[in-house]
Scaffold this motif. Sequence first.
Motif, short mmCIF file in Angstrom:
data_model
loop_
_atom_site.label_atom_id
_atom_site.label_comp_id
_atom_site.label_asym_id
_atom_site.label_seq_id
_atom_site.Cartn_x
_atom_site.Cartn_y
_atom_site.Cartn_z
N UNK A 33 -26.12 -59.69 -26.11
CA UNK A 33 -27.52 -59.18 -25.66
C UNK A 33 -27.41 -58.05 -24.64
N UNK A 34 -26.18 -57.46 -24.33
CA UNK A 34 -26.28 -56.13 -23.75
C UNK A 34 -26.84 -54.96 -24.27
N UNK A 35 -26.84 -54.73 -25.60
CA UNK A 35 -27.21 -53.46 -26.07
C UNK A 35 -28.34 -54.10 -27.01
N UNK A 36 -29.47 -53.38 -26.73
CA UNK A 36 -30.82 -53.86 -27.61
C UNK A 36 -30.74 -52.93 -28.73
N UNK A 37 -31.78 -53.20 -29.48
CA UNK A 37 -31.96 -52.31 -30.90
C UNK A 37 -32.36 -50.84 -30.57
N UNK A 38 -33.20 -50.69 -29.40
CA UNK A 38 -33.40 -49.42 -29.06
C UNK A 38 -32.06 -48.62 -28.75
N UNK A 39 -31.32 -49.15 -27.91
CA UNK A 39 -30.06 -48.58 -27.82
C UNK A 39 -29.17 -48.06 -29.09
N UNK A 40 -29.23 -49.11 -29.73
CA UNK A 40 -28.43 -48.81 -31.04
C UNK A 40 -28.99 -47.58 -31.88
N UNK A 41 -30.31 -47.79 -31.92
CA UNK A 41 -31.16 -46.36 -32.60
C UNK A 41 -30.95 -45.19 -32.05
N UNK A 42 -30.80 -45.16 -30.81
CA UNK A 42 -30.54 -44.06 -30.07
C UNK A 42 -28.95 -43.56 -30.03
N UNK A 93 -17.21 -52.17 -21.00
CA UNK A 93 -17.55 -50.89 -21.83
C UNK A 93 -18.74 -50.96 -22.39
N UNK A 94 -19.15 -52.11 -22.77
CA UNK A 94 -20.76 -52.37 -23.32
C UNK A 94 -21.75 -51.85 -22.31
N UNK A 99 -25.86 -47.99 -20.12
CA UNK A 99 -26.34 -47.26 -19.11
C UNK A 99 -26.13 -45.76 -19.46
N UNK A 100 -25.28 -45.26 -20.35
CA UNK A 100 -25.43 -43.83 -20.40
C UNK A 100 -25.34 -43.39 -21.89
N UNK A 102 -24.30 -41.96 -25.46
CA UNK A 102 -23.20 -41.91 -26.23
C UNK A 102 -22.58 -40.51 -26.18
N UNK A 103 -23.33 -39.67 -26.04
CA UNK A 103 -22.48 -38.20 -26.25
C UNK A 103 -22.13 -38.00 -24.79
N UNK A 104 -22.38 -38.72 -23.76
CA UNK A 104 -21.93 -38.41 -22.47
C UNK A 104 -20.38 -39.09 -22.44
N UNK A 105 -20.33 -40.21 -23.26
CA UNK A 105 -19.07 -41.12 -23.25
C UNK A 105 -18.06 -40.19 -24.01
N UNK A 106 -18.62 -39.49 -24.98
CA UNK A 106 -17.84 -38.57 -25.90
C UNK A 106 -17.21 -37.47 -25.02
N UNK A 107 -18.20 -37.01 -24.08
CA UNK A 107 -17.68 -35.83 -23.21
C UNK A 107 -16.55 -36.35 -22.34
#
Length: 408
Positions: A33-42, A93-94, A99-100, A102-107
Amino acid sequence: MTGSPAFDSPSSIAVYDARPFFEKALQYGVRHGILDQAKLDTICHDAPKGMVQIASYFGSEFLRPELEKAKDRLVNLVSLYLEETCGGELRPAAESLRDHSFLSRSKGGSDMLKRLIAMPQTSHFGMNERHGFTDDHIPQLAKWSLRSLADYRAELAQRSHAAQAMDAAIWLAEALGTDAAELEEAGADADAVIRTALLTLATKHTDLPDWPAFDKMVAALRKKPPAKLAASLPPKVPEHLKPVMDEAWQSVLADLSKILDANATPHKLFHKTPAFRGRYFWIEDALSEVDHHDRSASASWKKITAGHSDEGSLITLFLCVATSTAPKTMLTERSAATLIRKIRKTGLDAELASQYIRDHAPMQHQDDYVQLWQSFITEALATLKSDADYALKDAMAVLRREGNVAPA
């Protein structure tokens, strides 16, 4: 494995999980329950943009193979960053993905690799640019963006040690009056600089030596060997540099028995012994070294020749060397006759004398002395070796005329 979907029970058996760390963190976040559907869509919206950016940076965003590789790079960069910064724990990690962006984690993963690539690969000043990450490093980044965290950590440990050694070398060199630019220009090895700096400080000197000064420092140690040589660090050494300095000092102590061994001259030990060549550092001063060599050679040659520079004395000396006889510039009648018999029995090696001249004679006279020797031996050898001269009369006449034979 901690946090894996099928192995949350303490009684579960851990098995190897080959999935990217990002995937494991993502599934853990959904399940808990840490990541919701809205975050997955983002994340699903941002990922294609990241793939195109990466494909364009490393090649072309219009080629399918480049996009496929970009997908692997994107996932790996996020995985590297999350696993390294979260200590391999899935919950933080989750939460980081929550909180950030996806692309910032890639950077973050890309920045980790850029910092790694910009670090020195070796402790040799002449083999590192030390100017940070540039476009020239992009091919290296392409390679590292597909490597594992284990590879990253192993490389980081190696490069960190090299960087620390270079920082320690610069700090010690500056404490002894030499700046980093001189080390760069000399292409010095950091470990060699550290060893020499510590030896310099331990022997109460205040400047990094050139070769003549280093030679004298070793000679002084040999003349009065210390019961125990102790490290003497300057005040205010940064704490993070002390371990690499201590490691280098232990290697100096391990070298000490050879350094103090008078059977090998400092020049032979540090210039011609493979294990010691490049192991210590001295400031290159060509004029000083030539002057030192000339003075040393001049003193040594005067001792060998007892100050005699006439052709007869020199030919006598060279003939003794060529027959492996103790070097002398004058022979008695008896020793001259013994020398001739030795030549007829075992021969002579003319090259021994030529090499002796190159090793010992003053530089400015070497060519003339070699020519003198070769001219003499070409003309005289047949007579000196002739078995027809039973009474040695002709051979003795040659030595009296060309060499230096004391009257009976």
